[in-house]
Design a protein around this motif. Structure first.
Motif, PDB file in Angstrom:
ATOM      1  N   ALA A 199      -0.945  -1.399   7.765  1.00  0.00           N
ATOM      2  CA  ALA A 199       0.302  -1.784   7.097  1.00  0.00           C
ATOM      3  C   ALA A 199       0.479  -1.002   5.798  1.00  0.00           C
ATOM      4  CB  ALA A 199       0.306  -3.285   6.811  1.00  0.00           C
ATOM      5  N   ALA A 200      -0.617  -0.841   5.047  1.00  0.00           N
ATOM      6  CA  ALA A 200      -0.535  -0.090   3.791  1.00  0.00           C
ATOM      7  C   ALA A 200      -0.127   1.365   4.046  1.00  0.00           C
ATOM      8  CB  ALA A 200      -1.877  -0.146   3.068  1.00  0.00           C
ATOM      9  N   GLU A 201      -0.725   1.977   5.076  1.00  0.00           N
ATOM     10  CA  GLU A 201      -0.371   3.365   5.393  1.00  0.00           C
ATOM     11  C   GLU A 201       1.099   3.480   5.786  1.00  0.00           C
ATOM     12  OE1 GLU A 201      -2.966   5.002   8.297  1.00  0.00           O
ATOM     13  OE2 GLU A 201      -4.781   4.674   7.108  1.00  0.00           O
ATOM     14  N   ALA A 202       1.581   2.525   6.575  1.00  0.00           N
ATOM     15  CA  ALA A 202       2.983   2.580   7.004  1.00  0.00           C
ATOM     16  C   ALA A 202       3.920   2.439   5.812  1.00  0.00           C
ATOM     17  CB  ALA A 202       3.251   1.477   8.025  1.00  0.00           C
ATOM     18  N   LEU A 203       3.591   1.554   4.887  1.00  0.00           N
ATOM     19  CA  LEU A 203       4.436   1.359   3.711  1.00  0.00           C
ATOM     20  C   LEU A 203       4.393   2.584   2.792  1.00  0.00           C
ATOM     21  CD1 LEU A 203       3.571  -2.365   2.939  1.00  0.00           C
ATOM     22  CD2 LEU A 203       5.772  -1.480   3.720  1.00  0.00           C
ATOM     23  N   LEU A 204       3.196   3.137   2.598  1.00  0.00           N
ATOM     24  CA  LEU A 204       3.088   4.308   1.738  1.00  0.00           C
ATOM     25  C   LEU A 204       3.886   5.485   2.285  1.00  0.00           C
ATOM     26  CD1 LEU A 204      -0.698   4.101   0.802  1.00  0.00           C
ATOM     27  CD2 LEU A 204       1.249   3.805  -0.735  1.00  0.00           C
ATOM     28  N   GLY A 205       3.974   5.563   3.623  1.00  0.00           N
ATOM     29  CA  GLY A 205       4.745   6.643   4.234  1.00  0.00           C
ATOM     30  C   GLY A 205       6.232   6.540   3.963  1.00  0.00           C
ATOM     31  N   LEU A 206       6.704   5.380   3.573  1.00  0.00           N
ATOM     32  CA  LEU A 206       8.122   5.181   3.284  1.00  0.00           C
ATOM     33  C   LEU A 206       8.467   5.448   1.822  1.00  0.00           C
ATOM     34  CD1 LEU A 206       8.667   1.844   5.266  1.00  0.00           C
ATOM     35  CD2 LEU A 206       9.250   4.161   6.005  1.00  0.00           C
ATOM     36  N   LEU A 207       7.437   5.599   0.992  1.00  0.00           N
ATOM     37  CA  LEU A 207       7.673   5.762  -0.448  1.00  0.00           C
ATOM     38  C   LEU A 207       7.799   7.243  -0.816  1.00  0.00           C
ATOM     39  CD1 LEU A 207       5.099   3.158  -1.821  1.00  0.00           C
ATOM     40  CD2 LEU A 207       7.560   2.889  -1.576  1.00  0.00           C
ATOM     41  N   PRO A 208       8.519   7.563  -1.890  1.00  0.00           N
ATOM     42  CA  PRO A 208       8.589   8.952  -2.351  1.00  0.00           C
ATOM     43  C   PRO A 208       7.229   9.398  -2.878  1.00  0.00           C
ATOM     44  CG  PRO A 208       9.619   7.488  -3.947  1.00  0.00           C
ATOM     45  CD  PRO A 208       9.310   6.651  -2.735  1.00  0.00           C
ATOM     46  N   PRO A 209       6.993  10.702  -2.974  1.00  0.00           N
ATOM     47  CA  PRO A 209       5.708  11.194  -3.503  1.00  0.00           C
ATOM     48  C   PRO A 209       5.440  10.631  -4.887  1.00  0.00           C
ATOM     49  CG  PRO A 209       6.959  12.983  -2.525  1.00  0.00           C
ATOM     50  CD  PRO A 209       7.877  11.794  -2.589  1.00  0.00           C
ATOM     51  N   TYR A 210       4.191  10.409  -5.165  1.00  0.00           N
ATOM     52  CA  TYR A 210       3.809   9.837  -6.461  1.00  0.00           C
ATOM     53  C   TYR A 210       3.938  10.881  -7.555  1.00  0.00           C
ATOM     54  CZ  TYR A 210       0.809   8.082 -10.192  1.00  0.00           C
ATOM     55  OH  TYR A 210       0.313   7.686 -11.387  1.00  0.00           O
ATOM     56  N   ALA A 211       4.589  10.489  -8.637  1.00  0.00           N
ATOM     57  CA  ALA A 211       4.697  11.361  -9.813  1.00  0.00           C
ATOM     58  C   ALA A 211       4.341  10.539 -11.039  1.00  0.00           C
ATOM     59  CB  ALA A 211       6.113  11.912  -9.946  1.00  0.00           C
ATOM     60  N   PRO A 212       3.282  10.894 -11.759  1.00  0.00           N
ATOM     61  CA  PRO A 212       2.892  10.106 -12.938  1.00  0.00           C
ATOM     62  C   PRO A 212       4.028  10.053 -13.955  1.00  0.00           C
ATOM     63  CG  PRO A 212       1.176  11.675 -12.338  1.00  0.00           C
ATOM     64  CD  PRO A 212       2.382  12.025 -11.531  1.00  0.00           C
ATOM     65  N   ALA A 213       4.275   8.899 -14.480  1.00  0.00           N
ATOM     66  CA  ALA A 213       5.328   8.746 -15.490  1.00  0.00           C
ATOM     67  C   ALA A 213       4.830   9.228 -16.842  1.00  0.00           C
ATOM     68  CB  ALA A 213       5.746   7.282 -15.568  1.00  0.00           C
ATOM     69  N   GLU A 214       5.742   9.766 -17.633  1.00  0.00           N
ATOM     70  CA  GLU A 214       5.392  10.153 -18.993  1.00  0.00           C
ATOM     71  C   GLU A 214       5.185   8.923 -19.849  1.00  0.00           C
ATOM     72  OE1 GLU A 214       8.399  12.545 -20.663  1.00  0.00           O
ATOM     73  OE2 GLU A 214       7.683  14.419 -19.759  1.00  0.00           O
TER      74      GLU A 214
END
Length: 229
Positions: A199-214
């Motif tokens: 379930a975690a993998e499926a959800l992560l696949g729907l999210l935009p790439p991770y970009a660290p916030a300033e």
């Protein structure tokens, strides 16, 4: 798997000994009378039978004990500090967080909420602990795992409360069948072990790439550099 305190489990094993144990797990109002009737029927063939009732709501413990005593059974209550003695016929485990103890001890277990139109509790809990599973006709709220358990022959479905006593007797009298039920149910439960990760993998696949916030400090430094240039 549901947890169990090791010292409490050892103490109960000593108190119960080799007695056959039927567990009615997480019962709801209306089911306890069926459990008492089933105990009386099954104990004709198993005079040493100990029935344990774990009510879904522990505050019902005194009423369950009174109902069983009125039916002629010798009763003890865990919330009162009692252990099941040699003469105890029905043990009310009216405490919180101890269901894992009794699934580990039971030779057969009824999934509560399934004998009345409430909806049963989670059948994968006893499956994970190697406990032969019985449930009544009201398991609509766990339709998918119930279908898999039945397809694997890992549970016994009862079409009515009247079928409870014969099913208990069948399982307790046939160790080979009890073992087969428990092993099939455990295999079904093990098949679910990877679901959280899937379930975690499926959800992560729907999210935009991770970009660290300033951070605010980084933003200020970036602005200072621009002004100075």
């Amino acid at each position: 798997p549901l947890p169990a305190d090791a010292a409490a489990l050892a103490s109960l094993r000593t108190a119960i000994g080799a007695r056959p144990l039927f567990l009615a797990a997480s019962t709801h109002p209306g089911e306890d009378a069926h459990v008492v009737a089933a105990h009386r029927a099954v104990s004709a063939a198993f005079p040493a039978l100990l029935t344990v009732v774990v009510p879904r709501h522990p505050e019902r413990g005194p009423a369950i004990a009174a109902e069983a005593a009125a039916a002629g059974l010798t009763v003890a209550r865990r919330a009162a500090g009692d252990q099941p003695g040699p003469g105890t016929e029905l043990y009310v485990a009216d405490t919180l967080g101890e269901l894992g103890l009794f699934y580990r001890l039971a030779g057969a277990a009824l999934v509560g909420g399934s004998l009345v139109p409430h909806g049963g509790q989670n059948p994968l809990e006893p499956a994970r602990l190697g406990c032969p599973i019985l449930f009544g006709p009201h398991m609509w709220n766990f339709e998918e795992p119930v279908a898999r358990l039945l397809a694997a022959r890992g549970a016994v479905a009862l079409d009515s409360p009247a079928a409870l006593a014969p099913a208990i007797g069948d399982v307790l009298s046939d160790p080979g069948r009890a073992r087969a039920l428990a092993e099939a149910a455990a295999a079904v439960a093990d098949g679910n072990a990877g679901l959280p990760g899937q379930a975690a993998e499926a959800l992560l696949g729907l999210l935009p790439p991770y970009a660290p916030a300033e951070t605010p400090a980084e933003g200020r430094r970036a602005g200072q550099g621009t002004n100075e240039g």
